[in-house]
Design a protein around this motif. Structure first.
Motif, short mmCIF file in Angstrom:
data_model
loop_
_atom_site.label_atom_id
_atom_site.label_comp_id
_atom_site.label_asym_id
_atom_site.label_seq_id
_atom_site.Cartn_x
_atom_site.Cartn_y
_atom_site.Cartn_z
N PHE A 60 0.78 -1.24 0.06
CA PHE A 60 0.08 0.11 0.03
C PHE A 60 0.85 1.37 -0.05
O PHE A 60 0.58 2.37 -0.58
N TYR A 61 2.08 1.10 0.66
CA TYR A 61 3.00 2.31 0.95
C TYR A 61 3.41 2.77 -0.55
O TYR A 61 3.78 4.15 -0.49
N LEU A 62 3.77 1.94 -1.45
CA LEU A 62 4.23 2.33 -2.79
C LEU A 62 3.07 3.25 -3.56
O LEU A 62 3.43 4.63 -4.07
N PRO A 63 2.00 2.82 -3.90
CA PRO A 63 0.95 3.83 -4.60
C PRO A 63 0.81 4.99 -3.69
O PRO A 63 0.47 6.04 -4.00
N ALA A 64 0.68 4.86 -2.25
CA ALA A 64 0.82 6.08 -1.63
C ALA A 64 1.75 7.25 -1.74
O ALA A 64 1.37 8.56 -1.46
N ASN A 65 2.92 6.92 -2.02
CA ASN A 65 3.85 7.90 -2.31
C ASN A 65 4.05 8.07 -3.78
O ASN A 65 4.44 9.15 -4.41
N LEU A 66 3.66 7.10 -4.68
CA LEU A 66 3.66 7.30 -6.12
C LEU A 66 2.43 7.93 -6.58
O LEU A 66 2.75 8.87 -7.76
N LEU A 67 1.53 7.92 -6.10
CA LEU A 67 0.15 8.36 -6.88
C LEU A 67 -0.18 9.88 -5.84
O LEU A 67 0.23 9.98 -4.83
N PRO A 68 -0.79 10.84 -6.76
CA PRO A 68 -0.98 12.12 -6.11
C PRO A 68 -2.12 11.83 -5.08
O PRO A 68 -2.87 11.14 -5.12
N ILE A 69 -1.79 12.72 -3.92
CA ILE A 69 -2.82 12.71 -2.91
C ILE A 69 -3.67 13.85 -2.86
O ILE A 69 -4.80 13.78 -2.18
N MET A 70 -3.42 14.87 -3.72
CA MET A 70 -4.54 15.85 -3.67
C MET A 70 -4.40 16.67 -5.05
O MET A 70 -3.19 16.77 -5.82
N ARG A 71 -5.38 17.31 -5.38
CA ARG A 71 -5.64 18.21 -6.62
C ARG A 71 -6.03 19.55 -6.19
O ARG A 71 -6.91 19.66 -5.60
N LEU A 75 -7.27 29.40 -10.01
CA LEU A 75 -7.27 30.17 -11.24
C LEU A 75 -7.21 29.70 -12.52
O LEU A 75 -6.48 29.90 -13.36
N GLY A 76 -7.79 28.58 -12.54
CA GLY A 76 -7.75 27.44 -13.90
C GLY A 76 -6.57 26.76 -13.88
O GLY A 76 -6.80 25.74 -14.76
N ASP A 77 -5.45 26.96 -12.98
CA ASP A 77 -4.56 25.75 -13.00
C ASP A 77 -4.88 24.68 -12.20
O ASP A 77 -5.23 24.74 -11.11
N VAL A 78 -4.71 23.33 -12.69
CA VAL A 78 -4.81 22.24 -12.05
C VAL A 78 -3.31 21.59 -11.83
O VAL A 78 -2.70 21.39 -12.67
N ASP A 79 -3.16 21.19 -10.43
CA ASP A 79 -1.85 20.89 -10.14
C ASP A 79 -2.25 19.57 -9.35
O ASP A 79 -2.87 19.91 -8.22
N ASP A 80 -1.61 18.30 -9.46
CA ASP A 80 -1.76 17.20 -8.68
C ASP A 80 -0.34 17.25 -7.79
O ASP A 80 0.84 17.18 -8.50
N ASN A 81 -0.39 16.72 -6.66
CA ASN A 81 0.63 16.75 -5.76
C ASN A 81 0.79 15.22 -4.88
O ASN A 81 -0.18 14.69 -4.44
N THR A 82 1.75 14.93 -5.10
CA THR A 82 2.30 13.57 -4.16
C THR A 82 2.79 13.97 -2.88
O THR A 82 2.86 15.31 -2.55
N ILE A 83 3.03 13.07 -1.90
CA ILE A 83 3.50 13.38 -0.53
C ILE A 83 4.78 14.26 -0.74
O ILE A 83 5.13 15.53 -0.30
N LEU A 84 5.75 13.80 -1.48
CA LEU A 84 7.09 14.31 -1.74
C LEU A 84 6.95 15.69 -2.38
O LEU A 84 7.58 16.76 -1.88
N SER A 85 6.18 15.82 -3.48
CA SER A 85 5.98 17.03 -3.98
C SER A 85 5.43 18.16 -3.25
O SER A 85 5.59 19.37 -3.10
N GLY A 86 4.42 17.69 -2.23
CA GLY A 86 3.81 18.57 -1.28
C GLY A 86 4.98 19.18 -0.22
O GLY A 86 4.86 20.30 0.16
N VAL A 87 5.88 18.43 0.14
CA VAL A 87 6.84 18.63 0.87
C VAL A 87 7.68 19.80 0.50
O VAL A 87 7.94 20.80 0.94
N VAL A 88 7.96 19.34 -1.01
CA VAL A 88 8.73 20.57 -1.59
C VAL A 88 8.03 21.78 -1.54
O VAL A 88 8.61 22.80 -1.57
#
Length: 207
Positions: A60-71, A75-88
């Motif tokens: 379960f931990y692999l997709p938890a880190n590879l898949l985005p956790i939130m969108r 202002l019209g821009d759509v951004d999907d973020n994983t845990i690590l990208s959210g940390v950055v």
């Protein structure tokens, strides 16, 4: 020097909830007289059940880190973020303290559980008498961390609520959150399934 007698040899059994040492009456459905929790001498199939739950948690931990956790939609821009990208993003946007909390709770803590439980399982399976006191302390550490496991999910909520992309208009969870929650639950169950008395089974051979 002869080894000290075990609790089972003295007819004693300890409560895993409140720590009360009780007289073992050798009856089924024995309950703690202080807190009412069920008393057990050994957890059945402890090693196999713990391995199964730990492997499931890692899967379960692999997709938890590879898949985005939130969108986030701003202002019209759509951004999907994983845990690590959210940390950055937290670090770049000026929230290093929160970034450290997210990284610790979502990356460091789960990896610590995997490593410690894996080491305990391997040493218990081999009947090792190496560093038994230290291994017992490590198990208590993992058990203590388990009480705060839901902090991981809470951190995801913080990540969703506090990340700023200019004027934030919409945030929605993505499948990564589900897998992350499953990881938390599976690691908690794995820790509960491990019987720490396995650590001491070969204490008579300890130098």
């Amino acid at each position: 020097m002869s080894a000290l007698p075990r609790a089972g040899e003295l007819g004693l059994i300890g409560c895993h909830v409140c720590g009360l040492v009780c007289r073992d009456t050798r009856t089924h459905d024995l309950a703690c007289p202080r807190c009412g929790a069920q008393l057990y001498r050994r957890k059945s199939a402890s090693i196999s059940r713990t391995w199964a739950l730990l492997i499931a948690a890692f899967i379960f931990y692999l997709p938890a880190n590879l898949l985005p956790i939130m969108r986030t939609v701003s202002l019209g821009d759509v951004d999907d973020n994983t845990i690590l990208s959210g940390v950055v993003e937290l670090w770049v946007k000026g929230s290093p303290d929160l970034a450290v909390i997210v990284f610790t709770a979502s990356i460091v803590v789960p990896m610590l559980k995997f490593l410690v439980l894996g080491m305990l399982l391997i040493s218990a399976r081999r009947g090792s008498s190496w560093a038994q006191r230290q291994r017992a302390k490590l198990y208590r550490l993992v058990e203590f961390i388990g009480y705060w496991s839901m902090l991981d999910v809470f951190v995801v909520a913080l990540l969703t609520a506090l990340v700023r992309f200019g004027v934030l208009s919409q945030v929605e969870p993505l499948p990564g959150v589900i897998y992350f929650g499953l990881t938390v639950v599976a690691t908690m169950l794995a820790s509960m399934s491990f019987d720490p008395r396995l650590i001491w089974d070969n204490r008579d051979n300890d130098d």
